[in-house]
Motif scaffolding. Sequence first.
Motif, short mmCIF file in Angstrom:
data_model
loop_
_atom_site.label_atom_id
_atom_site.label_comp_id
_atom_site.label_asym_id
_atom_site.label_seq_id
_atom_site.Cartn_x
_atom_site.Cartn_y
_atom_site.Cartn_z
N GLN A 35 23.84 27.31 80.29
CA GLN A 35 24.67 26.66 81.30
C GLN A 35 24.04 26.86 82.68
O GLN A 35 23.44 27.89 82.96
N LEU A 36 24.21 25.88 83.54
CA LEU A 36 23.68 25.96 84.90
C LEU A 36 24.55 26.89 85.73
O LEU A 36 25.77 26.73 85.79
N VAL B 165 36.64 12.95 96.88
CA VAL B 165 35.32 13.45 97.28
C VAL B 165 34.36 13.45 96.09
O VAL B 165 33.20 13.05 96.22
N ILE B 166 34.83 13.86 94.92
CA ILE B 166 33.96 13.92 93.75
C ILE B 166 33.49 12.52 93.36
O ILE B 166 32.30 12.32 93.02
N CYS B 167 34.38 11.55 93.42
CA CYS B 167 34.01 10.18 93.01
C CYS B 167 33.16 9.48 94.06
O CYS B 167 32.15 8.86 93.74
N GLN B 168 33.57 9.57 95.32
CA GLN B 168 32.85 8.85 96.37
C GLN B 168 31.47 9.42 96.64
O GLN B 168 30.53 8.68 96.96
N GLU B 169 31.31 10.72 96.52
CA GLU B 169 30.02 11.35 96.78
C GLU B 169 29.12 11.38 95.54
O GLU B 169 27.99 11.86 95.61
N GLY B 170 29.64 10.94 94.40
CA GLY B 170 28.81 10.85 93.20
C GLY B 170 28.60 12.14 92.47
O GLY B 170 27.62 12.27 91.72
N PHE B 171 29.49 13.12 92.62
CA PHE B 171 29.32 14.39 91.91
C PHE B 171 29.70 14.29 90.43
O PHE B 171 29.35 15.16 89.64
N ASP B 172 30.43 13.23 90.07
CA ASP B 172 30.82 13.05 88.67
C ASP B 172 29.85 12.18 87.89
O ASP B 172 30.02 11.97 86.69
N GLY B 173 28.83 11.63 88.55
CA GLY B 173 27.85 10.82 87.86
C GLY B 173 28.23 9.37 87.71
O GLY B 173 27.42 8.56 87.24
N ILE C 175 25.28 20.16 94.56
CA ILE C 175 26.44 20.86 94.02
C ILE C 175 27.56 20.81 95.05
O ILE C 175 27.33 20.93 96.26
N LEU C 176 28.78 20.66 94.58
CA LEU C 176 29.97 20.71 95.43
C LEU C 176 30.68 22.04 95.20
O LEU C 176 31.09 22.34 94.07
N ARG C 177 30.80 22.84 96.24
CA ARG C 177 31.55 24.10 96.16
C ARG C 177 32.94 23.88 96.75
O ARG C 177 33.07 23.49 97.91
N ILE C 178 33.96 24.18 95.95
CA ILE C 178 35.35 23.99 96.36
C ILE C 178 35.98 25.37 96.56
O ILE C 178 35.93 26.22 95.67
N GLY C 179 36.56 25.58 97.72
CA GLY C 179 37.26 26.83 98.02
C GLY C 179 38.69 26.56 98.44
O GLY C 179 38.93 25.79 99.38
N ILE C 180 39.65 27.17 97.74
CA ILE C 180 41.08 26.99 98.02
C ILE C 180 41.67 28.37 98.30
O ILE C 180 41.57 29.27 97.47
N LYS D 2 33.75 17.56 84.47
CA LYS D 2 32.94 16.34 84.43
C LYS D 2 32.17 16.11 85.72
O LYS D 2 31.75 14.99 86.00
N SER D 3 31.97 17.14 86.53
CA SER D 3 31.29 16.98 87.80
C SER D 3 30.39 18.17 88.07
O SER D 3 30.52 19.23 87.45
N LEU D 4 29.45 17.98 88.99
CA LEU D 4 28.57 19.06 89.43
C LEU D 4 29.26 19.83 90.55
O LEU D 4 28.96 19.68 91.74
N SER D 5 30.20 20.65 90.16
CA SER D 5 31.01 21.39 91.14
C SER D 5 31.45 22.71 90.55
O SER D 5 31.42 22.92 89.34
N ALA D 6 31.86 23.61 91.43
CA ALA D 6 32.42 24.90 91.05
C ALA D 6 33.48 25.25 92.07
O ALA D 6 33.39 24.87 93.25
N CYS D 7 34.51 25.97 91.64
CA CYS D 7 35.67 26.22 92.49
C CYS D 7 36.04 27.70 92.48
O CYS D 7 35.91 28.39 91.46
#
Length: 414
Positions: free
Chosen positions: A50-51, A224-232, A242-247, A284-289
């Motif tokens: 895994q990446l 953000v995930i769809c418009q920026e193309g992180f979901d492919g 990579i999209l880093r999400i912090g809540i 389904k996206s190049l992200s981590a939270c």
Amino acid sequence: MAARGGGVGAGAGTGTTAAGGPATSFQRKAAGGSRLAALPGTRPSARHGQLLLSSGLPSLDAVLGGGLAVGTLLLIEEDKYGVYSNLLFKYFLAEGVVCGHDLFVASAMEPPDNILKKLPAPLLDDTHRNELREEATPAKSEDFQDSMKIAWRYENLPKMEASPTTSTKFGHYYDISKTISPELLQSIKWHSFYLPEELSLEPKLKTWNMNCGYASLLHSIQRVICQEGFDGSHPQKKQKNILRIGIQSMGSLLWGDDICSSDTPEDIHSLTKFLYVLRGLLRKSLSACIITVPSHLIQNKAIMERVTNLSDMVVGLESFIGSERETNPLYKDYHGLLHVHQIPRLNSLICDVSDTKDLAFRLKRKQFTIERLHLPPDLSDTVSRSSKQDLAESAKLLSSGCGAMAIGKKHLDF
């Protein structure tokens, strides 16, 4: 078996070489792996492929099995005053700034732009890294080392490292006494979600029978995930990133959730529904939270169990501030305990379990470190009775690191 292998080669349209050996057209395809490894600030895991990306704290990466896997969720149970959980939150975001990742910062307490301005400054020079490592290593005088004598059978055993480490170099070091430079912040792309502003712009409507604040946050993340193309679905204009999400402080009263103020909250399933949908977006996206939750305020423990099950990794921080352990000489070198409640099982039936389960953390002048919990081997006459009882209770936690387990008021006998 050799004849069967030759038959397969001939059937595939291959001949023989001049030396008489079978020739094959098989080639190992490494294009996909190299494509994943080309993403900035990431590396493939040697165990499950895994990446991975760094949490911003190398010692925490070692505890989590090498780092955070892309598409996963890290849940941090806040300490009582939220001092140290905010540090881990800022480490995660600061690592994204250094690696050039896109950021999505959501908060109901503080504007995201103020959070980004207070991120710790990275130490990109090796000389400063060595200074931090020297600061993390407890200094011992030569006279003290000469006075320590151990049994001859233990002299040749390898020394145990103070903090968990990984075999490969990953992540960066940061100086919490300084803030990040504005030039670095301007070099990345970040998105913000400040709940008071978002609720003033949009009507308060419940979606999917969920808290309006959670529903609005999910719409923002999905957009953000769809418009920026992180979901492919839409190819990214530039190189894949990579999209880093912090809540921050999810589940608190500031988010309009009442799970921290009542045993029977009105929206008892709002937080769990939010996590369920969020994990689907992450997978389904190049992200981590990373999410911080005030778990000590949640009165209904069944809710916290469901929140834990809906998270990939769960780490709890127990601070010594305001407790008896703050003045206890047994814990004078530490500021709190780190509890690892859950580690993900990615492409495997087992998870990467650390060899050390007894972890503590300390906050120094320039850095925050996670170390193995070491208690003194013997009690002197100056230690109080309450400290002895505390040592007996702590010895139960150290059953994996020590040969015997303390029972009752007895202390460990080495």
